[in-house]
Design a protein around this motif. Structure first.
Motif, short mmCIF file in Angstrom:
data_model
loop_
_atom_site.label_atom_id
_atom_site.label_comp_id
_atom_site.label_asym_id
_atom_site.label_seq_id
_atom_site.Cartn_x
_atom_site.Cartn_y
_atom_site.Cartn_z
N ALA A 299 0.82 -1.26 -0.03
CA ALA A 299 0.11 0.00 -0.01
C ALA A 299 0.81 1.14 -0.05
O ALA A 299 0.33 2.41 0.06
N GLY A 300 2.17 1.08 -0.18
CA GLY A 300 2.97 2.11 -0.20
C GLY A 300 4.40 2.14 -0.68
O GLY A 300 4.76 1.02 -0.93
N LEU B 112 -0.18 5.10 -10.36
CA LEU B 112 0.28 4.61 -8.95
C LEU B 112 -0.56 4.97 -7.79
O LEU B 112 -0.67 4.05 -6.81
N ALA B 113 -0.78 6.13 -7.70
CA ALA B 113 -1.83 6.51 -6.65
C ALA B 113 -2.90 5.72 -6.25
O ALA B 113 -3.30 5.36 -5.27
N GLU B 114 -3.57 5.48 -7.67
CA GLU B 114 -4.74 4.68 -7.57
C GLU B 114 -4.61 3.24 -7.06
O GLU B 114 -5.10 2.68 -6.19
N LYS B 115 -3.44 2.49 -7.48
CA LYS B 115 -3.10 1.35 -7.14
C LYS B 115 -2.68 1.30 -5.66
O LYS B 115 -3.17 0.30 -4.94
N LEU B 116 -1.93 2.18 -5.03
CA LEU B 116 -1.60 2.00 -3.85
C LEU B 116 -2.88 2.51 -2.76
O LEU B 116 -2.88 1.81 -1.73
N GLY B 117 -3.56 3.41 -3.36
CA GLY B 117 -4.80 3.75 -2.64
C GLY B 117 -5.92 2.49 -2.31
O GLY B 117 -6.34 2.21 -1.48
N LYS B 118 -6.14 1.63 -3.37
CA LYS B 118 -6.84 0.31 -3.46
C LYS B 118 -6.24 -0.67 -2.62
O LYS B 118 -6.88 -1.07 -1.59
N ALA B 119 -4.79 -0.90 -2.59
CA ALA B 119 -4.23 -1.79 -1.58
C ALA B 119 -4.23 -1.21 -0.20
O ALA B 119 -4.61 -2.26 0.64
N ALA B 120 -4.16 0.07 -0.09
CA ALA B 120 -4.32 0.35 1.27
C ALA B 120 -6.03 0.34 1.96
O ALA B 120 -6.00 -0.28 3.16
N ALA B 121 -6.93 0.56 1.09
CA ALA B 121 -8.05 0.32 1.64
C ALA B 121 -8.26 -1.22 1.84
O ALA B 121 -8.90 -1.43 2.97
#
Length: 472
Positions: free
Chosen positions: A407-408, A432-441
């Motif tokens: 997520a980061g 990248l931001a969308e990918k990391l954001g989805k993984a974070a959620a």
């Protein structure tokens, strides 16, 4: 059970965690007393949970005379306890010294060899004598020249005390995985990853938890020791007191677990320290952005203190970015004046907001969440960022790598340029931001809950639990 929760000075994560436990344990029908500095009751209102509160002065730094008084006061409070659960190294050492004399069973060291029983005495006079100036950097080992005598009067003599920072700081790259194996898990397979690997010998049969021959002592360590010199030497002694006296040691990251095992702790398990659910004020995003100013919001929530690496954050803020950015820091602390001077002198795009009750609102408008810390365990703010689905840039220390996962972006501690480059990637690299954001959620959905934390400590209080069973 009669459970006494002991904590030192806290304005953040430790106090919030103790309040969570107090609420859960009283709800489960246990008799809970919280003992700590009066300011903690003012901040966290432990009595609102149904617990009783007793003022107990525990300062940030050791002070022999004051600590002796605190030990005597604490001894009176612990008289009818079944379980004493101390939070933090200072609180843990004082609780250990306040409890009656007891012989520590043989433990299994890191090589698997049996160690002899150690008789640690009454501890009523918890005085500390630090002499000379040498180097006991190898984790306060006895052969390194550090003489530790924890006996009848709990007097401690540390000779040639110099730089003891080696082996006490969080080790970069230590892997933890909170929630990786499912919601609320902890321990060897998922959890914090602390309980796996060469645990001390779990002498559950010799313990008398919940009423018996003696009071059970559980200590949760929330932070790593990063100080050197004389202060580091004293804290090294406190680590040894906790390792040798506590029946259970719970830790927030693998490096802390290894440290305790090296010092002789016979039972080390993973602490479960969840963040409360995020609360938003109801303000619209436009209103929040208007307050913060123009630019992509790069958010950090941290106490303004040395451990948090905010000087490195300012270094990261000083570089060029592909778009207008504003670094927003929510939190208060002793370094405010120094940070304000550097921000003004460099004309940096950094705003110090002070303590905030609307972190949920700030997360909602953040483009990236940055953790520049020199060490962290299970930071509640990172858990909040995950639940909010915010991409994270963090240092590769303590419990952060396992918590953040995919997520980061992780960087070495102390490297402002690496933080800047990672933030630039999140802001400018397509997708990248969308990918990391989805993984974070997704990771946020699997984080342990407050109910999981209460169940984990109840398992730790049990007589014959093994370290890897806390999250099962």
């Amino acid at each position: 059970m009669r459970i006494v929760l002991v904590l030192g000075t806290s304005s953040g994560g430790v106090g919030r965690h103790v309040r969570t436990l107090a609420h859960g344990l009283t709800t489960a029908g246990h008799d809970v007393l919280v003992a700590g500095p009066p300011t903690t009751q003012s901040t966290f209102n432990f009595t609102q949970t149904g617990a009783t509160f007793a003022p107990l002065p525990i300062s940030d730094r050791p002070h022999p005379l004051n600590d002796l008084r605190t030990t005597h006061t604490l001894r009176k409070l612990l008289g009818d306890a079944d379980i004493v659960h101390a939070h933090g190294l200072r609180a843990g050492a004082l609780a250990a010294l306040a409890l009656p004399s007891r012989k520590v069973p043989a433990s299994t060291d890191i090589e698997g060899e049996e160690a002899a029983s150690t008789d640690i005495g009454d501890g009523g006079g918890a005085s500390t004598d630090v002499e000379g100036a040498g180097d006991v950097s190898d984790g306060m080992k006895e052969e390194g020249g550090a003489s530790t005598d924890i006996g009848g009067g709990a007097s401690t003599n540390v000779e040639r005390a110099g730089d003891v920072s080696d082996g006490m700081k969080g080790k970069g790259g230590a892997s933890t995985d909170i929630g990786g194996g499912g919601r609320g898990t902890a321990g060897a397979e998922s959890g914090t990853g602390v309980a796996a690997g060469r645990p001390g010998k779990p002498e559950g049969g010799d313990l008398s938890f919940g009423g018996g021959r003696r009071v059970g002592l559980v200590v949760t360590l929330h932070n790593a020791l990063t100080a050197g010199g004389v202060v580091g030497a004293v804290y090294g002694v406190l680590e040894r007191v906790v390792a040798r006296r506590a029946d259970r040691v719970l830790v927030v990251s693998p490096d802390l677990g290894e440290r305790m095992r090296e010092l002789g702790a016979r039972w080390v398990g993973a602490a479960v320290v969840p963040a409360p659910e995020i609360r938003e004020s109801g303000r619209g995003a436009a209103k929040v952005r208007e307050e913060l100013g123009e630019g992509a919001v790069v958010l950090t929530v941290a106490r303004l203190a040395q451990q948090k690496g905010l000087e490195v954050l300012l270094e990261a803020a000083s570089g060029a970015y592909p778009e207008k950015v504003v670094f927003v820091v929510a939190g208060e602390g002793p370094l405010r004046g120094e940070l304000e001077e550097r921000i003004a002198a460099g004309g940096l795009p950094v705003r110090l907001l002070g303590d905030r009750g609307d972190v949920g609102d700030l997360l909602r408008v953040a483009a990236v969440y940055v953790v520049p810390s020199w060490w962290e365990g299970q930071p509640l703010t990172v858990q909040e960022a995950l639940r909010a689905g915010v991409p994270i840039v963090g240092t590769r220390v303590g419990g952060i790598p396992g918590m953040v996962g995919d997520a980061g972006l992780l960087v070495p501690p102390g490297d402002g340029k690496a933080i800047r480059d990672a933030v630039v990637r999140v802001l400018s690299e397509p997708g990248l931001a969308e990918k990391l954001g989805k993984a974070a959620a997704e990771r946020g959905r699997r984080l342990p809950t407050e109910a999981d934390a209460v169940q984990a400590v109840l398992r730790a209080y049990a007589r014959d639990v093994a370290p890897g069973e806390l999250g099962n």
